[in-house]
Design a protein around this motif. Structure first.
Motif, PDB file in Angstrom:
ATOM      1  N   LEU A  79       0.796  -1.208  -0.012  1.00  0.00           N
ATOM      2  CA  LEU A  79       0.075  -0.095   0.065  1.00  0.00           C
ATOM      3  C   LEU A  79       0.830   1.194   0.125  1.00  0.00           C
ATOM      4  O   LEU A  79       0.661   2.404  -0.693  1.00  0.00           O
ATOM      5  CB  LEU A  79      -1.020   0.109   1.226  1.00  0.00           C
ATOM      6  CG  LEU A  79      -2.174  -1.131   1.022  1.00  0.00           C
ATOM      7  CD1 LEU A  79      -2.911  -1.134   2.537  1.00  0.00           C
ATOM      8  CD2 LEU A  79      -3.076  -0.545   0.105  1.00  0.00           C
ATOM      9  N   GLN A 105      -6.752   2.520  -3.746  1.00  0.00           N
ATOM     10  CA  GLN A 105      -7.270   1.672  -2.631  1.00  0.00           C
ATOM     11  C   GLN A 105      -8.537   0.860  -3.085  1.00  0.00           C
ATOM     12  O   GLN A 105      -8.951  -0.027  -2.568  1.00  0.00           O
ATOM     13  CB  GLN A 105      -7.667   3.119  -1.571  1.00  0.00           C
ATOM     14  CG  GLN A 105      -8.122   2.214  -0.342  1.00  0.00           C
ATOM     15  CD  GLN A 105      -6.790   1.651   0.589  1.00  0.00           C
ATOM     16  OE1 GLN A 105      -5.902   2.043   0.330  1.00  0.00           O
ATOM     17  NE2 GLN A 105      -7.403   0.454   1.290  1.00  0.00           N
ATOM     18  N   PHE A 108      -7.304  -2.189  -4.734  1.00  0.00           N
ATOM     19  CA  PHE A 108      -6.553  -3.257  -3.517  1.00  0.00           C
ATOM     20  C   PHE A 108      -7.939  -3.790  -2.760  1.00  0.00           C
ATOM     21  O   PHE A 108      -7.729  -4.939  -2.687  1.00  0.00           O
ATOM     22  CB  PHE A 108      -5.825  -2.255  -2.804  1.00  0.00           C
ATOM     23  CG  PHE A 108      -5.089  -3.176  -1.724  1.00  0.00           C
ATOM     24  CD1 PHE A 108      -3.712  -3.606  -1.896  1.00  0.00           C
ATOM     25  CD2 PHE A 108      -5.832  -3.433  -0.354  1.00  0.00           C
ATOM     26  CE1 PHE A 108      -3.269  -4.585  -1.173  1.00  0.00           C
ATOM     27  CE2 PHE A 108      -5.051  -4.353   0.387  1.00  0.00           C
ATOM     28  CZ  PHE A 108      -3.700  -4.861   0.300  1.00  0.00           C
ATOM     29  N   GLN A 138       1.542   1.611   8.028  1.00  0.00           N
ATOM     30  CA  GLN A 138       0.357   2.166   7.797  1.00  0.00           C
ATOM     31  C   GLN A 138       0.247   3.531   8.106  1.00  0.00           C
ATOM     32  O   GLN A 138      -0.528   4.489   7.357  1.00  0.00           O
ATOM     33  CB  GLN A 138      -0.659   1.362   8.773  1.00  0.00           C
ATOM     34  CG  GLN A 138      -0.743   0.048   8.031  1.00  0.00           C
ATOM     35  CD  GLN A 138      -1.749  -0.853   9.117  1.00  0.00           C
ATOM     36  OE1 GLN A 138      -2.139  -0.152  10.155  1.00  0.00           O
ATOM     37  NE2 GLN A 138      -2.182  -1.941   8.651  1.00  0.00           N
ATOM     38  N   TYR A 141       1.581   5.457   5.145  1.00  0.00           N
ATOM     39  CA  TYR A 141       0.683   5.441   3.949  1.00  0.00           C
ATOM     40  C   TYR A 141      -0.415   6.347   4.353  1.00  0.00           C
ATOM     41  O   TYR A 141      -0.992   7.232   3.276  1.00  0.00           O
ATOM     42  CB  TYR A 141      -0.138   3.977   3.829  1.00  0.00           C
ATOM     43  CG  TYR A 141      -1.058   3.817   2.851  1.00  0.00           C
ATOM     44  CD1 TYR A 141      -0.667   4.134   1.589  1.00  0.00           C
ATOM     45  CD2 TYR A 141      -2.396   3.441   3.076  1.00  0.00           C
ATOM     46  CE1 TYR A 141      -1.881   3.958   0.582  1.00  0.00           C
ATOM     47  CE2 TYR A 141      -3.052   3.631   2.008  1.00  0.00           C
ATOM     48  CZ  TYR A 141      -2.903   3.592   0.851  1.00  0.00           C
ATOM     49  OH  TYR A 141      -4.009   3.517  -0.253  1.00  0.00           O
TER      50      TYR A 141
END
Length: 203
Positions: A79, A105, A108, A138, A141
């Motif tokens: 990601l 996103q 994904f 995360q 991201y």
């Protein structure tokens, strides 16, 4: 290879058309963990899903917890790298950058429903060090999104941009519950339209 469910969850693969045995094991484990929860799945169950004996799994992983840690680390890295690349490829327009992130996103989430489910349900089952590493990736991201959202909404505070990013993630990552009600192109279009609007990127 035999698995108990969808073959769509390919974010774990360096080459989706030619997954290694290690990647096949991770994909099967992700599907089983999504269906039953990681604590209800044994190494023998994963072995049966890929057509090998349970002990053969130990040539690749020291145990089930190592599988869970690797799958969540891999998707967090995927990601971060993918989102960063999409922003760079979108050019200088922040609205184009945000739409690129949304589409990334959405793709994904639609292509990896088992991984979305496992992440939501089993992140808390990771060992502390592994969980900390996943959360660091995360957060990075999320900050890719925050930087773009701050350019789309120049008067908004960073906290508001961060909250907006998490709200968009929640909308998109609901797909394990909603996917299948529409065909994939229609679902992708619907999610993208809703997420772009939620992100405040409609001009």
């Amino acid at each position: 290879m035999t698995t108990t469910g969808s073959e769509r969850d390919t974010a774990l693969h360096a080459d989706a058309d030619r997954p290694s045995r290690r990647e096949q094991i991770l994909q099967a484990a992700a599907q089983l963990f999504a269906e039953r929860g990681s604590r209800a799945v044994g190494v023998d169950d994963v072995g049966a899903a890929v057509g090998v004996t349970g002990p053969a799994i130990y040539r690749h992983f020291v145990g089930k917890d190592a599988m869970l840690a690797e799958m969540l680390l891999r998707i967090s890295e995927r990601l971060l790298v993918g989102g960063t690349e999409r922003v760079a490829a979108a050019g200088a327009d922040p609205f184009a950058q945000l739409r690129a992130l949304v589409e990334f996103q959405v793709d994904f989430a639609l292509d990896n429903p088992a991984l979305i489910t496992v992440h939501d349900r089993d992140l808390g089952s990771l060992a502390d060090d592994d969980a900390a590493q996943v959360r660091r990736l995360q957060r990075r991201y999320v900050e890719v999104w925050v930087a773009v959202l701050a350019r789309v909404h120049p008067t908004a505070e960073a906290a508001a941009c961060r909250a907006r990013a998490h709200a968009v993630f929640g909308l998109i990552n609901s797909t394990p519950h909603s996917a299948g009600r529409l065909d994939r192109p229609a679902m992708a279009e619907l999610l993208t339209t809703m997420a772009v609007a939620a992100a405040g990127a409609v001009r």
